[in-house]
Write an enzyme that holds these catalytic residues in place. Sequence first.
Site, PDB file in Angstrom:
ATOM      1  N   ALA A 100       0.782  -1.230   0.000  1.00 57.47           N
ATOM      2  CA  ALA A 100       0.000   0.000   0.000  1.00 57.47           C
ATOM      3  C   ALA A 100       0.816   1.283   0.000  1.00 57.47           C
ATOM      4  O   ALA A 100       0.367   2.305  -0.516  1.00 57.47           O
ATOM      5  CB  ALA A 100      -0.933   0.007   1.221  1.00 57.47           C
TER       6      ALA A 100
ATOM      7  N   GLY B 227       0.669   5.198  -0.197  1.00 60.96           N
ATOM      8  CA  GLY B 227      -0.672   5.305   0.331  1.00 60.96           C
ATOM      9  C   GLY B 227      -1.709   6.045  -0.480  1.00 60.96           C
ATOM     10  O   GLY B 227      -2.840   6.200  -0.012  1.00 60.96           O
TER      11      GLY B 227
ATOM     12  N   ASP C  76      -0.747  -3.641  -5.885  1.00 59.26           N
ATOM     13  CA  ASP C  76       0.220  -2.835  -6.629  1.00 59.26           C
ATOM     14  C   ASP C  76       1.573  -3.509  -6.402  1.00 59.26           C
ATOM     15  O   ASP C  76       2.318  -3.155  -5.496  1.00 59.26           O
ATOM     16  CB  ASP C  76       0.212  -1.394  -6.132  1.00 59.26           C
ATOM     17  CG  ASP C  76       1.053  -0.476  -6.998  1.00 59.26           C
ATOM     18  OD1 ASP C  76       1.748  -0.972  -7.896  1.00 59.26           O
ATOM     19  OD2 ASP C  76       1.028   0.753  -6.766  1.00 59.26           O
TER      20      ASP C  76
ATOM     21  N   CYS D 115       3.720  -0.359 -11.925  1.00 59.08           N
ATOM     22  CA  CYS D 115       4.175   0.880 -12.577  1.00 59.08           C
ATOM     23  C   CYS D 115       5.359   0.543 -13.472  1.00 59.08           C
ATOM     24  O   CYS D 115       6.464   1.061 -13.318  1.00 59.08           O
ATOM     25  CB  CYS D 115       4.529   1.954 -11.559  1.00 59.08           C
ATOM     26  SG  CYS D 115       5.703   1.446 -10.282  1.00 59.08           S
TER      27      CYS D 115
END
Length: 420
Positions: free
Chosen positions: A238, A241, A298, A351
């Site tokens: 996370a 955030g 993620d 990403c």
Amino acid sequence: MSDATPARRTAVFLLDQVLGEGRLLAECYAAGALERLEPQDRARAQRLATDTLRNLERCDKILAKYLKKAPPLHVKNALRLGAYELCAGGAAHGVVNTIVNIIARHKRHGALKGLVNAVLRKVAEHGPAEWAKLRTSRLPKWLRAPLVEAWGSDALRGIEAAHQAGAPLDVTPKAPGHGALPEGDTLPSGSIRVQDSVQVSTLPGFETGDWWVQDAAAALPARLLQAQAGEAVLDLCAAPGGKTLQLAASGADVTAVDISEKRLALLKENLTRTKLSAQVIARDALEHHGQYDAVILDAPCSATGTIRRHPDLPHAKDGSDFGALINLQTQMLAHAWSLVKPGGRMVFCTCSLLPDEGECQIEDALDMFPDMTADPAPIHALGIDSNWITEEGGLRLRPDYWADRGGMDGFYMALLRKSA
């Protein structure tokens, strides 16, 4: 001593660490590289180091005309910094004198101050005109080759142009249309883009927690998940955030898990500032258990989609760890899927600009899990080009997209639904 000396000396040190030791700038900052600097010098050192790295190929092209042989790396990095500043319009007297003094005081390389002086004076005279004729700096070959294979040469030139241009400031409103928001362009996805260089903490709405900094691309996975009030939602990996804040703002019952307590401290600070709540747990994602209506993963990745913000990455890394990262992503995806309730959903995202960390992961997962389907339908509501939807049902974003608006980080994401 020039007022700019501490910032320039630190910038050269940062270049030495990235280009000589293979360390990321974030690692240098965490180790205290900027601690002794005044706030203004700290910002200047960071800017000088990152801008020099963005333009490294161009700096080396300029310097090659005036160097018969390569000097020691520390001296070369000082010359690179000086060349960048001079070609970007820096005052010749201040730049040259400061760089010469930095080298003159070095115990091992002080004797090369004359060389540095001579080279930089030539750069000051001829460099700016030559600079304007040079091509955009290219990525190193180890990364350029797989990206050309994935997206083609024309696309990569656009990506490299976006990298050199850097990234504007994007913010995500806690409640769109409400609260104090900074002036800027509202993007089709709902993020606000602030074009001018600003001190974030001075912008309207920062202290009252009406928004947070988050690249426009990074804001899309949480929007794709469409968390609802009262749902049990898990944000895996996370920190720092931004997605947790988005999920909490939806009214969901959010659990945020990350292995780094230090990075989670920033998440907690932002929760306090924005007056949002989430359960925050420092834990390895693979060791977290439970059942959730919705999950965001993620996953740790190469971060090649963030080079316009982190130009040190392609110079500090060589791709040797990518295989291990891809294997870890596969493990995490499988574990995260086990945490989704029947009838629930998950967003997987990275990403990264590498298909092996995005499209290929989802293709493999769809083959592995018979209860998993990719749902591209909600992507159409994100305010993006439908041509960015991929064959397996995910969303591919690249830095050259929205080029006329300032680009975006490279990202891949997919919404996955579990059968009931």
